[in-house]
Design a protein around this motif. Structure first.
Motif, short mmCIF file in Angstrom:
data_model
loop_
_atom_site.label_atom_id
_atom_site.label_comp_id
_atom_site.label_asym_id
_atom_site.label_seq_id
_atom_site.Cartn_x
_atom_site.Cartn_y
_atom_site.Cartn_z
N ALA A 18 -30.71 108.13 20.42
CA ALA A 18 -31.34 109.40 20.06
C ALA A 18 -30.33 110.43 19.59
CB ALA A 18 -32.12 109.95 21.25
N GLN A 19 -29.05 110.21 19.90
CA GLN A 19 -27.98 111.15 19.53
C GLN A 19 -27.11 110.66 18.38
OE1 GLN A 19 -25.98 112.86 23.13
NE2 GLN A 19 -27.12 111.21 24.14
N ILE A 20 -27.48 109.51 17.79
CA ILE A 20 -26.67 108.93 16.72
C ILE A 20 -27.42 109.04 15.40
CG2 ILE A 20 -25.59 106.82 15.86
CD1 ILE A 20 -25.12 105.97 18.72
N PRO A 21 -26.93 109.88 14.48
CA PRO A 21 -27.65 110.10 13.23
C PRO A 21 -27.73 108.87 12.32
CG PRO A 21 -25.53 111.25 13.21
CD PRO A 21 -25.72 110.70 14.59
N VAL A 53 -22.93 107.97 26.70
CA VAL A 53 -22.39 108.41 25.41
C VAL A 53 -22.10 107.24 24.48
CG1 VAL A 53 -21.44 110.55 26.37
CG2 VAL A 53 -20.01 108.50 26.27
N GLY A 54 -22.24 106.02 24.98
CA GLY A 54 -22.01 104.84 24.17
C GLY A 54 -22.61 103.63 24.84
N VAL A 73 -21.83 104.86 19.53
CA VAL A 73 -21.18 105.92 20.30
C VAL A 73 -21.62 107.26 19.70
CG1 VAL A 73 -18.96 106.95 20.97
CG2 VAL A 73 -19.19 104.46 20.86
N VAL A 74 -21.98 108.18 20.57
CA VAL A 74 -22.37 109.53 20.16
C VAL A 74 -21.22 110.13 19.34
CG1 VAL A 74 -22.99 111.82 21.02
CG2 VAL A 74 -23.88 109.78 22.17
N PRO A 75 -21.51 110.76 18.19
CA PRO A 75 -20.44 111.23 17.29
C PRO A 75 -19.31 112.02 17.95
CG PRO A 75 -22.55 111.44 16.20
CD PRO A 75 -22.84 111.00 17.62
#
Length: 147
Positions: A18-21, A53-54, A73-75
């Protein structure tokens, strides 16, 4: 920053995705669970302050071969060696569980992943044409050495 690495859940995967574009297609619990159903699988998660976070998830492809299916992994946590650490843990687990190789696919649109795989000893072994250069997948394999 001190990352924690360990076993994860489908909920952890969804929280990170949900946090990875780059992941334009929404993944659902059902899609992930159906993909893993009946397979020997491994879900790894990286956390910071108890927040995922990953992740890296894979499963048995055939006797002796493990497939590293999905990871991210979250940016804001990239370039912190999170993906590399998850990869190393996955490779160690695969060796400990008797796998002889790990295969993975990635796309041209993810050059950092392609570079990490090549630098980590993965070799190109195929190409999956999905209609465009950016959406097509490059297949890799790494033969595992047991100590």
């Amino acid at each position: 920053m001190k990352y924690q690495f360990g076993s994860g859940t489908v909920s952890n995967i969804l929280a990170v995705l949900a946090q990875i574009p780059e992941f334009e297609k929404a993944m659902s619990v059902d899609l992930i669970e159906n993909r893993l159903a009946g397979k020997n699988y491994l879900i790894l998660v990286a956390e910071l302050d108890n927040k995922p976070v990953g992740f890296k998830v894979g499963y048995t492809l055939s006797d002796g071969q493990f497939y590293s299916w999905l990871g991210g992994v979250v940016p804001e946590h990239r370039n912190m060696k999170v993906a590399s650490q998850l990869r190393l843990i996955q490779e160690s687990w695969a060796i400990d569980n008797g796998f002889k190789s790990i295969s993975v696919k990635s796309m041209n649109q993810f050059p950092a992943m392609l570079q990490m795989l090549i630098a980590s000893g993965y070799q190109i072994c195929g190409y999956e044409d999905n209609g465009s250069i950016t959406d097509s997948k490059i297949e890799f394999i790494k033969f595992l050495q047991t100590p």
